[in-house]
Design a protein around this motif. Structure first.
Motif, short mmCIF file in Angstrom:
data_model
loop_
_atom_site.label_atom_id
_atom_site.label_comp_id
_atom_site.label_asym_id
_atom_site.label_seq_id
_atom_site.Cartn_x
_atom_site.Cartn_y
_atom_site.Cartn_z
N ALA A 1 -3.06 -2.75 12.46
CA ALA A 1 -3.42 -1.41 12.22
C ALA A 1 -2.09 -1.04 12.55
CB ALA A 1 -4.74 -0.81 12.87
N GLU A 2 -1.53 -0.84 13.78
CA GLU A 2 -0.41 -0.32 14.24
C GLU A 2 0.69 -0.57 13.29
OE1 GLU A 2 2.87 0.11 18.07
OE2 GLU A 2 0.73 -0.82 18.36
N THR A 3 0.85 -2.09 12.88
CA THR A 3 2.07 -2.58 11.86
C THR A 3 1.99 -1.68 10.68
OG1 THR A 3 2.13 -4.90 12.69
CG2 THR A 3 2.35 -4.65 10.41
N ALA A 4 0.56 -1.59 10.07
CA ALA A 4 0.46 -0.78 8.76
C ALA A 4 1.07 0.70 8.94
CB ALA A 4 -0.89 -0.65 8.48
N ALA A 5 0.70 1.10 10.15
CA ALA A 5 1.19 2.77 10.12
C ALA A 5 2.67 2.70 10.48
CB ALA A 5 0.57 3.16 11.31
N ARG A 6 3.45 1.95 11.12
CA ARG A 6 4.70 1.97 11.40
C ARG A 6 5.40 1.47 10.21
NH1 ARG A 6 5.54 -1.18 17.29
NH2 ARG A 6 7.50 -1.31 16.43
N SER A 7 5.14 0.57 9.27
CA SER A 7 5.67 0.05 8.27
C SER A 7 5.66 1.05 7.04
CB SER A 7 5.14 -1.37 7.78
OG SER A 7 5.38 -2.21 8.86
N GLY A 8 4.60 1.98 7.02
CA GLY A 8 4.69 2.95 5.99
C GLY A 8 3.37 2.55 4.87
N TYR A 9 2.38 2.03 5.65
CA TYR A 9 1.32 1.65 4.63
C TYR A 9 0.29 2.96 4.96
CZ TYR A 9 2.99 -2.92 3.50
OH TYR A 9 3.96 -4.02 2.97
N ALA A 10 -0.46 3.17 3.98
CA ALA A 10 -1.57 4.25 4.29
C ALA A 10 -2.50 3.75 5.22
CB ALA A 10 -2.26 4.49 3.17
N ASP A 11 -2.88 2.53 5.46
CA ASP A 11 -3.67 2.06 6.35
C ASP A 11 -3.76 0.45 6.26
OD1 ASP A 11 -5.08 1.24 4.12
OD2 ASP A 11 -6.49 3.06 4.32
N GLN A 12 -4.55 -0.38 7.02
CA GLN A 12 -4.62 -1.70 7.39
C GLN A 12 -4.80 -2.40 6.09
OE1 GLN A 12 -6.29 -3.35 10.72
NE2 GLN A 12 -6.43 -5.32 10.13
N ALA A 13 -5.91 -1.59 5.31
CA ALA A 13 -6.43 -2.32 4.02
C ALA A 13 -5.27 -2.03 3.02
CB ALA A 13 -7.50 -1.48 3.52
N HIS A 14 -4.49 -1.20 2.77
CA HIS A 14 -3.38 -0.96 2.00
C HIS A 14 -2.33 -2.22 2.35
CE1 HIS A 14 0.13 1.56 0.62
NE2 HIS A 14 0.07 0.47 -0.26
N LEU A 15 -2.05 -2.38 3.54
CA LEU A 15 -1.18 -3.49 3.99
C LEU A 15 -2.01 -4.73 3.13
CD1 LEU A 15 1.00 -5.00 5.63
CD2 LEU A 15 -0.62 -4.94 7.67
N ALA A 16 -2.97 -5.29 3.63
CA ALA A 16 -3.74 -6.37 3.37
C ALA A 16 -3.88 -6.59 1.70
CB ALA A 16 -5.15 -6.26 3.70
N ARG A 17 -3.62 -5.52 0.85
CA ARG A 17 -3.71 -5.55 -0.49
C ARG A 17 -2.32 -6.06 -0.85
NH1 ARG A 17 -6.86 -1.11 -0.24
NH2 ARG A 17 -5.20 0.34 -0.89
N ASP A 18 -1.31 -5.58 -0.41
CA ASP A 18 0.04 -5.27 -0.96
C ASP A 18 0.40 -6.90 -0.48
OD1 ASP A 18 1.63 -3.56 -2.18
OD2 ASP A 18 3.05 -3.41 -0.61
N VAL A 19 0.06 -7.22 0.49
CA VAL A 19 0.76 -8.66 0.93
C VAL A 19 -0.03 -9.69 0.19
CG1 VAL A 19 0.57 -10.59 2.92
CG2 VAL A 19 1.12 -8.08 3.58
N ARG A 20 -1.43 -9.64 -0.18
CA ARG A 20 -2.20 -10.60 -1.09
C ARG A 20 -1.41 -10.50 -2.20
NH1 ARG A 20 -6.94 -13.44 -1.49
NH2 ARG A 20 -7.73 -12.44 0.48
N GLU A 21 -1.06 -9.49 -2.83
CA GLU A 21 -0.57 -9.37 -4.25
C GLU A 21 0.92 -9.94 -4.17
OE1 GLU A 21 0.99 -5.81 -7.67
OE2 GLU A 21 -0.81 -5.61 -6.01
N LEU A 22 1.84 -9.50 -3.29
CA LEU A 22 3.08 -10.24 -3.30
C LEU A 22 3.15 -11.42 -2.68
CD1 LEU A 22 4.86 -7.12 -1.92
CD2 LEU A 22 5.26 -7.88 -4.02
#
Length: 235
Positions: free
Chosen positions: A203-224
């Motif tokens: 959750a902190e990784t997502a916020a510090r990296s510029g994602y809207a939330d942890q779910a956004h991070l998860a979707r982006d990583v799965r796609e890439l």
């Protein structure tokens, strides 16, 4: 069956030299996928010199690409000047160097590196010679990479380097193989994975990296990457 991967800083500015030795009765590569990182690599495996173009998705080596390997990973935007080809022509591809340079020259280079006591050093020497003969890197392209890597938006990056949106897109295709939005996504994923691997909660990784939330991070990583974040972070 396992694979040993080692990397170090290169004498080529901003580049990394890496080696990967296949281990096991078949020599098969049991390492995970190669994730998009904005870079292009000059590659050696016995009897072949290749170029890895910029990836938009995870690359999984097939049976003809099992190694052992040495590579020089060039920083984003640096390879097109060395190779004399726009990056978008090599997007999501692995091509023989002989497709880009005279075949007789590439055969001599391959034989020389095959015979070297340390093929990684010999490959790095080749990259240094190519860099010395190439045009200097464009400082605007370097500035684009720095801004996007720091998490600036594409619009802010374009304004900072003095390029309009369309011109930035054209320049990015030639330098990186894709537009600045794709490069920004890839660099953001790499920032996030580096934080997560250092022990920062997701959750902190997502916020510090510029994602809207942890779910956004998860979707982006799965796609890439074609895998879940937890699968990528598994030991």
């Amino acid at each position: 069956m396992s694979s040993e991967y080692v990397e170090r800083a290169s004498r080529v500015p901003g580049a990394v030299v890496w080696t990967k030795r296949a281990v096991g009765p078949t020599g098969a590569d049991a390492a995970g996928p190669v994730l998009p990182d904005g870079c292009m690599d000059l590659l050696w495996t016995p009897g072949r010199l290749l170029v890895a173009g910029p990836d938009t998705r995870a690359f999984r080596p097939g049976p003809g690409l099992t190694g052992p390997w040495a590579g020089v990973r060039l920083r984003p935007g640096a390879a097109p000047a060395l190779l004399g080809v726009p990056a978008h022509e090599l997007r999501d591809r692995r091509v023989d160097l002989s497709d880009l340079r005279p075949g007789a020259e590439v055969r001599r280079l391959t034989e020389r590196i095959d015979a070297a006591s340390d093929p990684a050093v010999a490959l790095e020497d080749l990259a240094l010679r190519l860099a010395a003969a190439a045009q200097p890197e464009d400082p605007q392209i370097r500035a684009v990479v720095a801004a996007l890597a720091a998490g600036r938006s594409v619009a802010a990056t374009a304004a900072a380097v003095g390029l309009g949106a369309r011109r930035l897109h054209r320049r990015s295709l030639a330098a990186f193989g894709y537009g600045p939005k794709t490069l920004a996504r890839i660099l953001r994923m790499q920032r996030a994975l580096a934080l997560a691997r250092s022990g920062v909660p997701l959750a902190e990784t997502a916020a510090r990296s510029g994602y809207a939330d942890q779910a956004h991070l998860a979707r982006d990583v799965r796609e890439l990457a074609g895998m879940t974040v937890t699968a990528l972070l598994a030991p």
